[in-house]
Design a protein around this motif. Structure first.
Motif, PDB file in Angstrom:
ATOM      1  N   GLY A  96       0.798  -1.219   0.000  1.00 40.66           N
ATOM      2  CA  GLY A  96       0.000   0.000   0.000  1.00 40.66           C
ATOM      3  C   GLY A  96       0.830   1.267   0.000  1.00 40.66           C
ATOM      4  N   LYS A  97       2.139   1.125   0.021  1.00 39.55           N
ATOM      5  CA  LYS A  97       3.028   2.288  -0.012  1.00 39.55           C
ATOM      6  C   LYS A  97       3.525   2.514  -1.435  1.00 39.55           C
ATOM      7  CE  LYS A  97       4.712   2.000   4.727  1.00 39.55           C
ATOM      8  NZ  LYS A  97       5.893   1.896   5.582  1.00 39.55           N
ATOM      9  N   SER A  98       3.963   3.737  -1.696  1.00 37.95           N
ATOM     10  CA  SER A  98       4.561   4.045  -2.992  1.00 37.95           C
ATOM     11  C   SER A  98       5.967   3.454  -3.033  1.00 37.95           C
ATOM     12  CB  SER A  98       4.641   5.557  -3.200  1.00 37.95           C
ATOM     13  OG  SER A  98       5.609   6.120  -2.316  1.00 37.95           O
ATOM     14  N   ALA A  99       6.525   3.386  -4.231  1.00 38.93           N
ATOM     15  CA  ALA A  99       7.894   2.888  -4.381  1.00 38.93           C
ATOM     16  C   ALA A  99       8.857   3.719  -3.532  1.00 38.93           C
ATOM     17  CB  ALA A  99       8.310   2.917  -5.850  1.00 38.93           C
ATOM     18  N   GLN A 100       8.676   5.035  -3.540  1.00 36.49           N
ATOM     19  CA  GLN A 100       9.558   5.906  -2.752  1.00 36.49           C
ATOM     20  C   GLN A 100       9.433   5.624  -1.256  1.00 36.49           C
ATOM     21  OE1 GLN A 100       7.501   6.896  -5.169  1.00 36.49           O
ATOM     22  NE2 GLN A 100       8.716   8.050  -6.645  1.00 36.49           N
TER      23      GLN A 100
END
Length: 136
Positions: free
Chosen positions: A87-91
């Motif tokens: 659920g997190k972005s790649a960054q």
């Protein structure tokens, strides 16, 4: 599935390692079923003594992870990492320090060397997925 913070709080509440192992196993049992279509060599995590599969899909900017293992405790570790990273972005994934995040669980003193290597292989795979996904 419970949030990483909830899992961390529950884990800290348990004093005995037998109870903590049981908790990890329960986390694994509560994982969303892993799709058979991605239970293949391309999704298999190398470096794990047991069989582990990870799949990543995009949902907007978020990377949604699914995983499975044929070993109960390892499947619980998969669930723990999904709670940490999915659920997190790649960054955000790349900015997350896995050692710091997992330190409260004291896993390195309570996992066999094979399971520790497998955990590191799973983290490495998740970070590689994020590396491929991040904008240039």
């Amino acid at each position: 599935m419970a949030s990483f913070d909830d899992i961390s709080g529950d884990f800290a509440f348990l004093d005995e390692w037998d109870d903590r192992y049981k908790y990890l196993i329960d986390l694994g049992r509560n994982l969303e079923p892993y799709p058979e279509a991605v239970r293949d060599e391309a999704h298999k995590v190398r470096g794990c003594a047991s069989q582990v599969w990870l799949d990543a899909q995009r949902d907007g900017d978020a990377i949604v992870l699914k995983g499975d293992s044929d070993a109960h405790i390892v499947k619980g570790l998969v669930a723990l990492l999904i709670a940490l990273y999915s659920g997190k972005s790649a960054q955000e994934i790349l900015a997350t320090d896995p050692e710091a995040a997992l330190a409260p669980f004291d896993l390195k003193d309570h996992l066999t060397p094979q399971r520790s290597n497998g955990l590191h292989s799973m983290i490495k795979r998740i970070r590689a997925i994020a590396e491929q996904d991040k904008p240039v």
